[in-house]
Enzyme design. Sequence first.
Site, PDB file in Angstrom:
ATOM      1  N   LYS A 254       0.828  -1.207  -0.008  1.00  0.00           N
ATOM      2  CA  LYS A 254       0.005   0.040  -0.042  1.00  0.00           C
ATOM      3  C   LYS A 254       0.950   1.159   0.068  1.00  0.00           C
ATOM      4  CE  LYS A 254      -3.040   2.480   2.977  1.00  0.00           C
ATOM      5  NZ  LYS A 254      -4.031   2.861   4.312  1.00  0.00           N
ATOM      6  N   LYS A 266      -9.986  13.139   7.944  1.00  0.00           N
ATOM      7  CA  LYS A 266      -9.397  12.893   9.433  1.00  0.00           C
ATOM      8  C   LYS A 266      -9.322  13.950  10.181  1.00  0.00           C
ATOM      9  CE  LYS A 266      -6.435   8.919   8.057  1.00  0.00           C
ATOM     10  NZ  LYS A 266      -6.812   7.873   9.010  1.00  0.00           N
ATOM     11  N   ASP A 277       1.828   6.316   5.286  1.00  0.00           N
ATOM     12  CA  ASP A 277       1.006   5.563   4.601  1.00  0.00           C
ATOM     13  C   ASP A 277       1.374   5.123   3.353  1.00  0.00           C
ATOM     14  OD1 ASP A 277      -1.690   4.494   5.536  1.00  0.00           O
ATOM     15  OD2 ASP A 277      -2.935   5.889   4.321  1.00  0.00           O
ATOM     16  N   GLU A 338      -9.348   3.760   2.319  1.00  0.00           N
ATOM     17  CA  GLU A 338      -8.935   3.572   0.957  1.00  0.00           C
ATOM     18  C   GLU A 338      -7.890   2.829   0.464  1.00  0.00           C
ATOM     19  OE1 GLU A 338      -7.277   5.381   3.353  1.00  0.00           O
ATOM     20  OE2 GLU A 338      -5.417   5.095   2.737  1.00  0.00           O
ATOM     21  N   ARG A 340      -7.605  -0.224   1.039  1.00  0.00           N
ATOM     22  CA  ARG A 340      -8.028  -1.765   0.795  1.00  0.00           C
ATOM     23  C   ARG A 340      -8.651  -1.785  -0.641  1.00  0.00           C
ATOM     24  NH1 ARG A 340     -12.509  -1.796   5.492  1.00  0.00           N
ATOM     25  NH2 ARG A 340     -10.489  -0.590   6.356  1.00  0.00           N
TER      26      ARG A 340
HETATM   27  N1  BES Z   1      -3.981   4.800   6.867  1.00  0.00           N
HETATM   28  C1  BES Z   1      -5.111   4.477   7.724  1.00  0.00           C
HETATM   29  C2  BES Z   1      -4.583   3.509   8.998  1.00  0.00           C
HETATM   30  C3  BES Z   1      -3.787   3.884   9.897  1.00  0.00           C
HETATM   31  C4  BES Z   1      -4.042   4.585  10.918  1.00  0.00           C
HETATM   32  C5  BES Z   1      -2.252   3.858   9.549  1.00  0.00           C
HETATM   33  C6  BES Z   1      -3.356   4.732  11.903  1.00  0.00           C
HETATM   34  C7  BES Z   1      -1.424   4.238  10.508  1.00  0.00           C
HETATM   35  C8  BES Z   1      -1.817   4.776  11.413  1.00  0.00           C
HETATM   36  C9  BES Z   1      -6.198   4.025   6.999  1.00  0.00           C
HETATM   37  O1  BES Z   1      -6.324   4.277   5.534  1.00  0.00           O
HETATM   38  C10 BES Z   1      -7.770   4.256   7.602  1.00  0.00           C
HETATM   39  O2  BES Z   1      -7.742   5.451   7.657  1.00  0.00           O
HETATM   40  N2  BES Z   1      -8.347   3.407   8.108  1.00  0.00           N
HETATM   41  C11 BES Z   1      -9.323   3.510   8.674  1.00  0.00           C
HETATM   42  C12 BES Z   1     -10.470   2.496   8.484  1.00  0.00           C
HETATM   43  C13 BES Z   1     -11.834   2.917   8.780  1.00  0.00           C
HETATM   44  C14 BES Z   1     -12.427   4.077   8.092  1.00  0.00           C
HETATM   45  C15 BES Z   1     -12.840   1.542   8.262  1.00  0.00           C
HETATM   46  C16 BES Z   1      -9.104   3.193  10.018  1.00  0.00           C
HETATM   47  O3  BES Z   1      -8.683   2.364  10.806  1.00  0.00           O
HETATM   48  O4  BES Z   1      -9.765   4.042  11.061  1.00  0.00           O
HETATM   49 ZN    ZN Z   2      -4.609   4.799   4.672  1.00  0.00          ZN
HETATM   50 ZN    ZN Z   3      -7.547   6.163   5.300  1.00  0.00          ZN
END
Ligand code: BES
Ligand code: ZN
Ligand code: ZN
Length: 485
Positions: A254, A266, A277, A338, A340
């Site tokens: 990714k 966010k 990321d 995003e 996935r």
């Molecule tokens: N890039 C983030 C996940 C992440 C969070 C990586 C903290 C490193 C540190 C990912 O794209 C994301 O935002 N995931 C969400 C998914 C949710 C919206 C289903 C999450 O984990 O909150």
């Molecule tokens: Zn992400």
């Molecule tokens: Zn994200």
Amino acid sequence: MMNIQSTTKTLAEIPCDALVVAVYADGQFDATLSELDMKLNGALSKLMASNELSGKCADITELIAPAGLAADRLLVVGLGERPQMGQGNAYRACGAAAKRLAGKPRKNVAYCMGHDWSLELGRAAVCGALVGCQGQDLYRTKKRLHEPDQITWLGIAEQDLQQAALTAECINHVRQWVNASPGFLTPAWFAEQVEQTVGAHGVEIEIWDEQKLEQQRCGALLAVARASANPARLVVLNYHGGGESQPPVALVGKGVTFDSGGLSLKPSDSMKTMKCDMAGAATVAGTVMAAARLKLPVNIMGVIGLVENMPGGNAYKLGEVLTARSGKTIEVLNTDAEGRLVLADVLDVAVERSPDRIITLATLTGACMVALGTDVTGVMTNDQGWCDQVLEAADRAGEPAWQLPMFSDYGEQINSDVADIKNIGEGRWGGAITAAKFLEHFVADLPWVHLDIAGPAFLEKPKPWLDAGGTGAMLRSLITLLESQ
Ligand code: BES
Ligand code: ZN
Ligand code: ZN
């Protein structure tokens, strides 16, 4: 540039700014320490007797201007309990010593670890020492950490030392990429960097630009990239070290060069580290580079999807239905899920090229950090045999990783009423696993292991053995795995 070489000189003779040796928690001196203790008139045994010499892993006792040695200072670093000694402790102990010494510019630092250490232990130690002295201060005019000009190692053959140093260099590359400012580390820039750095080592590189991605119907990946001024890229890396007919192992990463969350924006506090990321993609590129430089006798295909996830007038929307490259339709219910979507198309490209096994690397979910904390990689799979190999390699390398279940009930959560699947589960619970269940739709039943490195890829606070920022986590585990193939 730092220079590293091995020596056969004895401890007391090495002229250096600092000499690093190690002690176990049991306080028993090995030959190296006993020899030093004699040269120092029993100073070390005295310190040990008065509990001044800690053998706790990564603890450091520093002696300045030790009489009887050619070194200006002596660092005794703890290795932890002897029976539990492994690569993880070797990495941390040497990293801690290196980081401490990097507080000032130094000419020559010498290391002497256990003479009975295996090649693997020695390699982890060297990696720790070379990674620990490099900081995240890429853009500070006045650096906080300074690599020594020269590292001299006792008790490791020159060739083995250089191999270990190669691996460390690749870890540091990954860290620098992750730490790079997202102001300029865009998909196109990163793709070019990968072409230049990894391509220089005999790895074939193929870069897809937006036209090619359109042509190839990468609808999920392109939707994520849509509102960014910086267009998407997909990079395929091919390293042929194995037999002509041997199918490759696919490493899929990714590479979201910045994750604002998109329209599901966010909050600032969660966004501020989101340059990290693309750590999955960086780790894939670094691992393929390490395998090529080490000339491992395996075939590896790396595929990375590079996008920037931004809000904007043409951003992808909630409720929008995307058609992934594989033909599956996806209902978008959160634009922050995003990773996935990007991986759906990248996995499809990988699968089309017939690998026999797949590993995905991604900073995929915050939920994985809720489940396992910040230091442990979440491991999910559709094939227990392949997963056991990955877990065993991580265990040997001393990088913490833990398997999460993939019961089919989790998969029910991503059923959609309007499309084949949706990009989030029902509520937050089990979010690391529902994300993996989503990816499973795109691996075509090939043996697949998913590594969620959201926690370990990036340190918000420094560790004694490593500065904050990108870590290069799992690269040593993957090299360990690929070596055993
Ligand atoms: N890039 C983030 C996940 C992440 C969070 C990586 C903290 C490193 C540190 C990912 O794209 C994301 O935002 N995931 C969400 C998914 C949710 C919206 C289903 C999450 O984990 O909150
Ligand atoms: Zn992400
Ligand atoms: Zn994200």
